[in-house]
Design a protein around this motif. Structure first.
Motif, PDB file in Angstrom:
ATOM      1  N   LEU A  41       0.817  -1.226   0.000  1.00  0.00           N
ATOM      2  CA  LEU A  41       0.000   0.000   0.000  1.00  0.00           C
ATOM      3  C   LEU A  41       0.842   1.262   0.000  1.00  0.00           C
ATOM      4  CD1 LEU A  41      -2.765  -0.996   2.576  1.00  0.00           C
ATOM      5  CD2 LEU A  41      -2.909  -1.024   0.074  1.00  0.00           C
ATOM      6  N   GLY A  42       2.133   1.154   0.051  1.00  0.00           N
ATOM      7  CA  GLY A  42       2.957   2.349   0.119  1.00  0.00           C
ATOM      8  C   GLY A  42       2.763   3.062   1.447  1.00  0.00           C
ATOM      9  N   LEU A  43       2.938   4.362   1.440  1.00  0.00           N
ATOM     10  CA  LEU A  43       2.747   5.164   2.643  1.00  0.00           C
ATOM     11  C   LEU A  43       1.460   5.959   2.514  1.00  0.00           C
ATOM     12  CD1 LEU A  43       6.015   4.876   2.325  1.00  0.00           C
ATOM     13  CD2 LEU A  43       6.009   6.632   4.099  1.00  0.00           C
ATOM     14  N   PHE A  90       5.843   6.504  10.173  1.00  0.00           N
ATOM     15  CA  PHE A  90       6.883   7.497   9.907  1.00  0.00           C
ATOM     16  C   PHE A  90       6.366   8.894  10.199  1.00  0.00           C
ATOM     17  CE2 PHE A  90      10.314   5.165   8.051  1.00  0.00           C
ATOM     18  CZ  PHE A  90       9.727   4.051   7.470  1.00  0.00           C
ATOM     19  N   LYS A 102      10.818  19.182  -0.007  1.00  0.00           N
ATOM     20  CA  LYS A 102      10.928  17.763   0.303  1.00  0.00           C
ATOM     21  C   LYS A 102      10.619  17.490   1.760  1.00  0.00           C
ATOM     22  CE  LYS A 102      15.848  17.723   1.456  1.00  0.00           C
ATOM     23  NZ  LYS A 102      17.183  17.215   1.077  1.00  0.00           N
ATOM     24  N   LEU A 103      10.212  16.258   2.014  1.00  0.00           N
ATOM     25  CA  LEU A 103       9.969  15.804   3.371  1.00  0.00           C
ATOM     26  C   LEU A 103      11.222  15.153   3.940  1.00  0.00           C
ATOM     27  CD1 LEU A 103       6.438  14.121   3.090  1.00  0.00           C
ATOM     28  CD2 LEU A 103       6.991  16.397   3.934  1.00  0.00           C
ATOM     29  N   PHE A 105      12.204  12.489   6.791  1.00  0.00           N
ATOM     30  CA  PHE A 105      11.511  11.439   7.535  1.00  0.00           C
ATOM     31  C   PHE A 105      12.317  10.986   8.746  1.00  0.00           C
ATOM     32  CE2 PHE A 105       7.792  10.187   5.107  1.00  0.00           C
ATOM     33  CZ  PHE A 105       8.036  10.726   3.860  1.00  0.00           C
ATOM     34  N   GLY A 106      11.593  10.582   9.774  1.00  0.00           N
ATOM     35  CA  GLY A 106      12.210   9.905  10.898  1.00  0.00           C
ATOM     36  C   GLY A 106      12.563   8.480  10.519  1.00  0.00           C
TER      37      GLY A 106
ATOM     38  N   PHE B  35       8.229  13.218  -6.843  1.00  0.00           N
ATOM     39  CA  PHE B  35       9.316  12.851  -5.956  1.00  0.00           C
ATOM     40  C   PHE B  35       9.657  11.372  -6.131  1.00  0.00           C
ATOM     41  CE2 PHE B  35       9.342  16.486  -2.979  1.00  0.00           C
ATOM     42  CZ  PHE B  35       8.134  17.083  -3.273  1.00  0.00           C
ATOM     43  N   TYR B  37      11.662   8.531  -3.567  1.00  0.00           N
ATOM     44  CA  TYR B  37      12.318   8.227  -2.304  1.00  0.00           C
ATOM     45  C   TYR B  37      12.834   6.798  -2.347  1.00  0.00           C
ATOM     46  CZ  TYR B  37      10.789  12.398   0.207  1.00  0.00           C
ATOM     47  OH  TYR B  37      10.619  13.696   0.645  1.00  0.00           O
ATOM     48  N   GLN B  39      14.034   3.482   0.089  1.00  0.00           N
ATOM     49  CA  GLN B  39      13.959   2.885   1.412  1.00  0.00           C
ATOM     50  C   GLN B  39      14.876   1.668   1.449  1.00  0.00           C
ATOM     51  OE1 GLN B  39      10.149   1.207   2.753  1.00  0.00           O
ATOM     52  NE2 GLN B  39      10.525   2.120   4.765  1.00  0.00           N
ATOM     53  N   LEU B  45      13.650   6.442   5.066  1.00  0.00           N
ATOM     54  CA  LEU B  45      13.249   6.953   3.749  1.00  0.00           C
ATOM     55  C   LEU B  45      14.213   8.059   3.341  1.00  0.00           C
ATOM     56  CD1 LEU B  45       9.490   6.876   4.496  1.00  0.00           C
ATOM     57  CD2 LEU B  45      10.478   5.858   2.449  1.00  0.00           C
ATOM     58  N   PHE B  47      15.378  10.827   0.535  1.00  0.00           N
ATOM     59  CA  PHE B  47      14.946  11.659  -0.588  1.00  0.00           C
ATOM     60  C   PHE B  47      15.938  11.515  -1.735  1.00  0.00           C
ATOM     61  CE2 PHE B  47      13.381  15.278  -2.857  1.00  0.00           C
ATOM     62  CZ  PHE B  47      14.491  15.989  -3.284  1.00  0.00           C
ATOM     63  N   PHE B  91      10.177   4.443  -4.041  1.00  0.00           N
ATOM     64  CA  PHE B  91       8.819   4.969  -4.117  1.00  0.00           C
ATOM     65  C   PHE B  91       8.781   6.216  -4.991  1.00  0.00           C
ATOM     66  CE2 PHE B  91       6.713   2.404  -1.000  1.00  0.00           C
ATOM     67  CZ  PHE B  91       7.688   2.067  -0.077  1.00  0.00           C
ATOM     68  N   PHE B 104       2.016   8.225  -2.239  1.00  0.00           N
ATOM     69  CA  PHE B 104       3.063   7.265  -2.539  1.00  0.00           C
ATOM     70  C   PHE B 104       2.525   6.093  -3.337  1.00  0.00           C
ATOM     71  CE2 PHE B 104       6.868   8.473  -0.201  1.00  0.00           C
ATOM     72  CZ  PHE B 104       6.383   9.471   0.631  1.00  0.00           C
TER      73      PHE B 104
END
Lengths: 114, 114
Positions: A41-43, A90, A102-103, A105-106, B35, B37, B39, B45, B47, B91, B104
């Motif tokens: 399902l992705g994010l 995340f 851009k994001l 991420f943790g 975008f 990304y 993983q 994640l 960029f 992604f 995503f």
């Protein structure tokens, strides 16, 4: 070092036991968001916040709460976790969403609800 | 709303092969961003690229290159001379200008064998 910090990294809990996943960023970003990642399902976005005291629902907000009392922190709260909330979570932050920056991420929080 | 299709669920190549990851998106927004990304197995994640829909020039960054075809709504990613460290899930994520959430895809898992 610029980063988004999530805690804990792994969490196992039981159905109905309230929990909080913390998220903190040190980049003075106004925008913060929570995503969950499930296989195939992705994010998917749960909630986001454009600034302090401003939060909005994402695509899958049911069963979650958030708060943004300070700019740097954006905790994710599960008041009564259920097994279908077992997922990889995340937190993300961004300087400027108006220009689709851009994001960041943790590292993610793997949650298992038994 | 955006929709994105990454039709390749998993790709396996041998080191030094070139590989292209496909991304096809749908959007009603007249302007948008795209975008990619990465993983890696460690789970974070990373960029890779952000591209504005106005800019249809292809982009190259070292062994990575991106081919944006607005006419076919595709934003494909090519890794030249793949390496084992490229093994990851990748992604693709479109986002309407000024919107608050990346959409995503389900991701493409790339395995690079030594």
């Amino acid at each position: 070092e610029a980063q988004v910090t999530q805690n804990p990294r792994y969490l196992i809990t039981v159905t109905g036991k309230k929990l909080t996943v913390t998220c903190s960023q040190n980049m003075n970003h106004e925008y913060m968001s929570w995503y969950r990642q499930d296989p195939g399902l992705g994010l998917r976005q749960i909630y986001y916040s454009m600034n302090v005291e401003v939060t909005d629902k994402g695509d899958v907000p049911e069963g979650y709460k958030v708060s943004r009392k300070e700019k740097r922190n954006f905790p994710l709260i599960l008041e009564s976790p259920s097994p279908n909330q077992t997922s990889l979570y995340f937190c993300a932050s961004s300087h400027d969403r108006a220009t689709n920056e851009k994001l960041f991420f943790g590292s993610g929080t793997q949650l298992s609800v038994l | 709303a955006q929709k994105v299709t990454q039709a390749q669920t998993e790709i396996s190549v041998v080191e030094k092969e070139d590989v292209t990851l496909d991304c096809v998106y749908e959007t009603r927004d007249t302007t948008y961003y795209l975008f990619w990304y990465k993983q890696p197995p460690s789970g974070e994640l990373v960029f890779l690229i952000r591209r504005n829909s106005f800019d249809e020039q292809n982009e190259i960054s070292g062994r990575y290159s991106w081919n944006f075809q607005k006419s076919t709504s595709s934003f494909n990613f090519t890794i030249t001379a793949s390496q084992v460290v490229d093994s990851a899930v990748y992604f693709c994520a479109p986002e309407g200008t000024g919107r608050r959430a990346l959409t995503f895809g389900s991701g493409t898992r790339l395995q690079v064998q030594p």
